[in-house]
Design an enzyme around this catalytic site. Structure first.
Site, PDB file in Angstrom:
ATOM      1  N   PRO A   1       0.773  -1.130   0.097  1.00  9.61           N
ATOM      2  CA  PRO A   1      -0.122  -0.013  -0.077  1.00  9.61           C
ATOM      3  C   PRO A   1       0.828   1.298  -0.011  1.00  9.61           C
ATOM      4  O   PRO A   1       1.807   1.545   0.631  1.00  9.61           O
ATOM      5  CB  PRO A   1      -0.865  -0.307   1.421  1.00  9.61           C
ATOM      6  CG  PRO A   1      -0.137  -1.121   2.232  1.00  9.61           C
ATOM      7  CD  PRO A   1       0.721  -1.967   1.196  1.00  9.61           C
ATOM      8  N   ASN A   2       0.424   2.250  -0.528  1.00 11.82           N
ATOM      9  CA  ASN A   2       0.836   3.680  -0.724  1.00 11.82           C
ATOM     10  C   ASN A   2       2.235   3.646  -1.777  1.00 11.82           C
ATOM     11  O   ASN A   2       2.666   4.772  -1.919  1.00 11.82           O
ATOM     12  CB  ASN A   2       1.024   4.150   0.557  1.00 11.82           C
ATOM     13  CG  ASN A   2      -0.272   4.214   1.281  1.00 11.82           C
ATOM     14  OD1 ASN A   2      -1.233   4.747   0.839  1.00 11.82           O
ATOM     15  ND2 ASN A   2      -0.376   3.629   2.423  1.00 11.82           N
TER      16      ASN A   2
ATOM     17  N   ARG B   1       5.041  10.996  -2.618  1.00 12.61           N
ATOM     18  CA  ARG B   1       4.614  10.699  -1.228  1.00 12.61           C
ATOM     19  C   ARG B   1       5.851  11.149  -0.343  1.00 12.61           C
ATOM     20  O   ARG B   1       6.948  10.235  -0.391  1.00 12.61           O
ATOM     21  CB  ARG B   1       4.215   9.091  -0.977  1.00 12.61           C
ATOM     22  CG  ARG B   1       4.028   8.809   0.166  1.00 12.61           C
ATOM     23  CD  ARG B   1       3.969   7.315   0.261  1.00 12.61           C
ATOM     24  NE  ARG B   1       3.949   6.635   1.674  1.00 12.61           N
ATOM     25  CZ  ARG B   1       4.160   5.520   1.842  1.00 12.61           C
ATOM     26  NH1 ARG B   1       4.601   4.637   1.090  1.00 12.61           N
ATOM     27  NH2 ARG B   1       3.919   5.329   3.351  1.00 12.61           N
TER      28      ARG B   1
ATOM     29  N   TYR C   1      10.937   9.017   1.256  1.00 12.54           N
ATOM     30  CA  TYR C   1      11.134   7.944   0.219  1.00 12.54           C
ATOM     31  C   TYR C   1      11.639   8.024  -1.075  1.00 12.54           C
ATOM     32  O   TYR C   1      11.877   7.393  -1.918  1.00 12.54           O
ATOM     33  CB  TYR C   1       9.531   7.526   0.020  1.00 12.54           C
ATOM     34  CG  TYR C   1       8.947   7.008   1.272  1.00 12.54           C
ATOM     35  CD1 TYR C   1       9.373   5.663   1.966  1.00 12.54           C
ATOM     36  CD2 TYR C   1       7.616   7.710   1.564  1.00 12.54           C
ATOM     37  CE1 TYR C   1       8.951   5.341   3.136  1.00 12.54           C
ATOM     38  CE2 TYR C   1       7.102   7.202   3.045  1.00 12.54           C
ATOM     39  CZ  TYR C   1       7.800   6.008   3.664  1.00 12.54           C
ATOM     40  OH  TYR C   1       6.939   5.538   4.616  1.00 12.54           O
TER      41      TYR C   1
ATOM     42  N   ASN D   1       8.291  -5.359  -0.890  1.00 13.74           N
ATOM     43  CA  ASN D   1       8.257  -4.153   0.173  1.00 13.74           C
ATOM     44  C   ASN D   1       6.587  -4.111   0.420  1.00 13.74           C
ATOM     45  O   ASN D   1       5.733  -3.748  -0.283  1.00 13.74           O
ATOM     46  CB  ASN D   1       8.498  -2.605  -0.631  1.00 13.74           C
ATOM     47  CG  ASN D   1       8.485  -1.537   0.429  1.00 13.74           C
ATOM     48  OD1 ASN D   1       8.007  -1.722   1.624  1.00 13.74           O
ATOM     49  ND2 ASN D   1       8.968  -0.458  -0.110  1.00 13.74           N
TER      50      ASN D   1
ATOM     51  N   ALA E   1       3.094  -0.633   4.802  1.00 10.38           N
ATOM     52  CA  ALA E   1       2.631  -0.781   6.283  1.00 10.38           C
ATOM     53  C   ALA E   1       2.105  -1.996   6.750  1.00 10.38           C
ATOM     54  O   ALA E   1       2.175  -2.493   7.725  1.00 10.38           O
ATOM     55  CB  ALA E   1       1.569   0.321   6.303  1.00 10.38           C
TER      56      ALA E   1
ATOM     57  N   GLU F   1      12.793  -9.432   1.986  1.00 10.27           N
ATOM     58  CA  GLU F   1      12.126  -8.029   2.575  1.00 10.27           C
ATOM     59  C   GLU F   1      12.834  -6.673   2.183  1.00 10.27           C
ATOM     60  O   GLU F   1      14.073  -6.745   2.665  1.00 10.27           O
ATOM     61  CB  GLU F   1      11.675  -8.219   4.237  1.00 10.27           C
ATOM     62  CG  GLU F   1      11.200  -6.966   4.535  1.00 10.27           C
ATOM     63  CD  GLU F   1      10.903  -7.090   6.115  1.00 10.27           C
ATOM     64  OE1 GLU F   1      10.883  -8.106   6.472  1.00 10.27           O
ATOM     65  OE2 GLU F   1      10.676  -6.024   6.703  1.00 10.27           O
TER      66      GLU F   1
ATOM     67  N   HIS G   1      12.753  -2.095   2.013  1.00 12.38           N
ATOM     68  CA  HIS G   1      12.238  -0.815   2.427  1.00 12.38           C
ATOM     69  C   HIS G   1      12.851   0.219   2.159  1.00 12.38           C
ATOM     70  O   HIS G   1      14.251  -0.126   2.149  1.00 12.38           O
ATOM     71  CB  HIS G   1      12.087  -0.800   4.062  1.00 12.38           C
ATOM     72  CG  HIS G   1      11.055  -1.734   4.628  1.00 12.38           C
ATOM     73  ND1 HIS G   1       9.856  -1.902   4.550  1.00 12.38           N
ATOM     74  CD2 HIS G   1      11.421  -2.985   5.198  1.00 12.38           C
ATOM     75  CE1 HIS G   1       9.360  -2.821   4.985  1.00 12.38           C
ATOM     76  NE2 HIS G   1      10.266  -3.486   5.519  1.00 12.38           N
TER      77      HIS G   1
ATOM     78  N   ARG H   1      12.894   4.809  12.647  1.00 13.31           N
ATOM     79  CA  ARG H   1      11.709   5.690  12.599  1.00 13.31           C
ATOM     80  C   ARG H   1      10.791   5.000  13.748  1.00 13.31           C
ATOM     81  O   ARG H   1      11.313   4.751  14.866  1.00 13.31           O
ATOM     82  CB  ARG H   1      10.927   5.364  11.174  1.00 13.31           C
ATOM     83  CG  ARG H   1      11.723   5.838  10.090  1.00 13.31           C
ATOM     84  CD  ARG H   1      11.029   5.377   8.683  1.00 13.31           C
ATOM     85  NE  ARG H   1       9.920   6.435   8.654  1.00 13.31           N
ATOM     86  CZ  ARG H   1       9.045   6.270   7.695  1.00 13.31           C
ATOM     87  NH1 ARG H   1       9.139   5.213   6.920  1.00 13.31           N
ATOM     88  NH2 ARG H   1       7.865   6.948   7.719  1.00 13.31           N
TER      89      ARG H   1
END
Ligand code: DQA
Length: 146
Positions: free
Chosen positions: A9-10, A17, A22, A73, A76, A97, A99, A106
């Site tokens: 998502p996103n 964004r 990012y 990725n 969330a 995985e 990111h 964070r």
């Protein structure tokens, strides 16, 4: 060899964004970059993005028997989705995985991943470069066990 890149998502908003977090590269550009690298490595890369948890689960199911490795990725859903974890473990396909941001530097809710412990490896914090590094790591792993 067939590989699958999954974005959750996103991540369709990459480029617009929170560019400070990012980066400025769009998802289309990242996917195109990774496809070129994959071609040069002699592997076929498919790309899939969805904002829906179930659609991500379905795409993982559809990969069984067709895909030798997954780059994911999960956005969330990394921090929330047992369904995604179960899909990845159920499919039994090795995955890396990744990111863009360093999730451990964070908010604390980003420190836990439901998929990290069963991943081949984890790349986090290198912006769009995380995708390239994850691809190299996955290829290294798959060629080792081949
Ligand atoms: C992300 C990190 C996640 O915590 C966040 O929810 C995202 C993007 C990253 O690539 O840095 O959507 O996966």
């Amino acid at each position: 060899m067939h590989l699958l890149l999954i974005n959750g998502p996103n991540l369709n908003l990459l480029g617009q964004r929170e560019p400070g977090v990012y980066g400025s590269m769009s998802l289309d550009a990242i996917e195109a970059d990774l496809k070129i690298i994959s071609e040069n490595e002699g592997v076929h890369l498919e790309c899939f993005q969805s904002n829906f948890e179930g659609a991500l689960v379905d795409r993982i199911h559809q990969s069984i028997g067709k895909v030798q490795g997954i780059l994911i990725n999960a956005g969330a859903y990394t921090h929330t989705s047992i369904a995604l974890r179960d899909a990845l473990l159920g499919a039994g396909i090795p995955y890396v995985e990744l990111h863009l941001s360093n999730t451990n530097s964070r908010e604390s809710f980003r420190h836990h991943s439901f998929i990290a412990d069963r991943a081949v490896g984890l790349v986090s914090g290198f912006g769009a470069m995380s995708y390239r590094l994850a691809l190299q790591g996955l290829l290294f792993h798959l060629r080792q066990i081949d």
